[in-house]
Write a protein that holds these residues in place. Structure first.
Motif: not given
Ligand code: GLN
Length: 284
Positions: A223-224, A227-228, A231, A254, A257-258, A280
């Motif tokens: 999750r963490r 999400r990151e 970047n 996940m 969604e990202n 990505y």
């Protein structure tokens, strides 16, 4: 007088009594290391009297005691093979698993020469350093929250003469926000609370909990991290993570969604879901 064969067999018996799963094999590895003897030499000398130094006598007893307490063989011997390379291991890092070679192979297939690679939760450094040895990388960075793991990974890099940097950080927290990588790989802790109860004593009592457990559902670090990670990826860069065999669906979601596309789930040799990979796009 004690012969080689007698000495080894006493060792096997001790491990057997302690309930060690493969007593013959483990006793042999410990014997071979302690007495610095190859299989061929052993067969030639087995009925001869064993010539042992005081140190070897003590070491042999220590080895058997440690293995009887179900300490993994790899921590006693101090090394584990991974991708054909030898890695130093100790109780502050996970012992590299064969399953993880699937992640390395997938990463090799997406990497281009000169790419910058980040390995999140590097542990012994086995993933990053295998990649650095097998591909010409522009940069190889390993991150871990454990100072002892960082130290071990550094030692492995030095031993393998691999060009890599290591950063002590809780996931991306201490990283330079300007850094961008073409590939991010990770084998984060993902064991669930439910699975914790079924672990072998070698794992549960000796491997670092910090590297094993991913919260109640095992998904905390995904999750963490997912999400990151965007970047720190270049546009069109790849994120590849190892997963537990029941986590593919949740982790795939996940990724979706990202901002990830071309999401793939790759199976290990046992046919179990083992890796999720995606490309990505920031959508800017
Ligand atoms: N990346 C290391 C390995 O695959 C450590 C993984 C971890 O600590 N969860 O062995």
């Amino acid at each position: 007088m004690e012969t080689y064969v007698q000495k080894l067999h006493k060792g096997i018996e001790i491990l057997k009594k302690a309930g060690v799963p493969e007593p013959e094999l483990d006793a042999w590895y410990l014997f071979s290391e302690c007495f610095q003897i190859t299989r061929a030499e052993y067969f030639l000398k087995q009925t001869e009297k064993i010539e042992e130094t005081d140190v070897q006598k003590k070491t042999w007893e220590q080895y058997l005691k440690r293995r009887s307490e179900r300490e993994p063989l790899q921590y006693i011997l101090g090394t584990q093979e991974f991708m054909g390379f030898s890695f130093f291991v100790n109780p502050s890092v996970l012992i590299p698993r064969q399953d993880t070679e699937i992640l390395v192979e997938k990463a090799l297939s997406v990497l281009n020469p000169g790419d910058r690679v980040l390995d999140m939760c590097t542990g012994s450094g086995c993933i990053l350093l295998s990649l650095a040895k097998m591909k010409k990388l522009g940069r190889a960075v390993g991150v871990d929250i454990s100072p002892e793991a960082i130290q071990t990974a550094g030692k492995n890099a030095e031993y393998l003469q691999a060009d890599a940097e290591f950063i002590l950080s809780d996931l991306f927290d201490q990283m330079d926000r300007r850094d961008r990588f073409q590939v991010i790989v990770s084998n984060p802790p993902y064991i669930t609370e439910e699975e914790r109860k079924e672990l072998m004593p070698e794992v549960a009592e000796h491997e670092p909990g910090l590297a094993l457990f991913g919260g109640e559902d095992g998904l905390y670090f995904y999750r963490r991290m997912i999400r990151e990670a965007g970047n720190f990826l270049t546009e069109g860069g790849s994120l590849l993570v190892e997963i537990g065999c029941r986590q593919a669906e949740a982790v795939q979601k996940m990724f979706q969604e990202n901002g990830y596309e071309k999401i793939e789930v790759i199976q290990d040799l046992a046919g179990l879901d083992r890796v999720v990979a995606g490309t990505y796009f920031s959508g800017r």
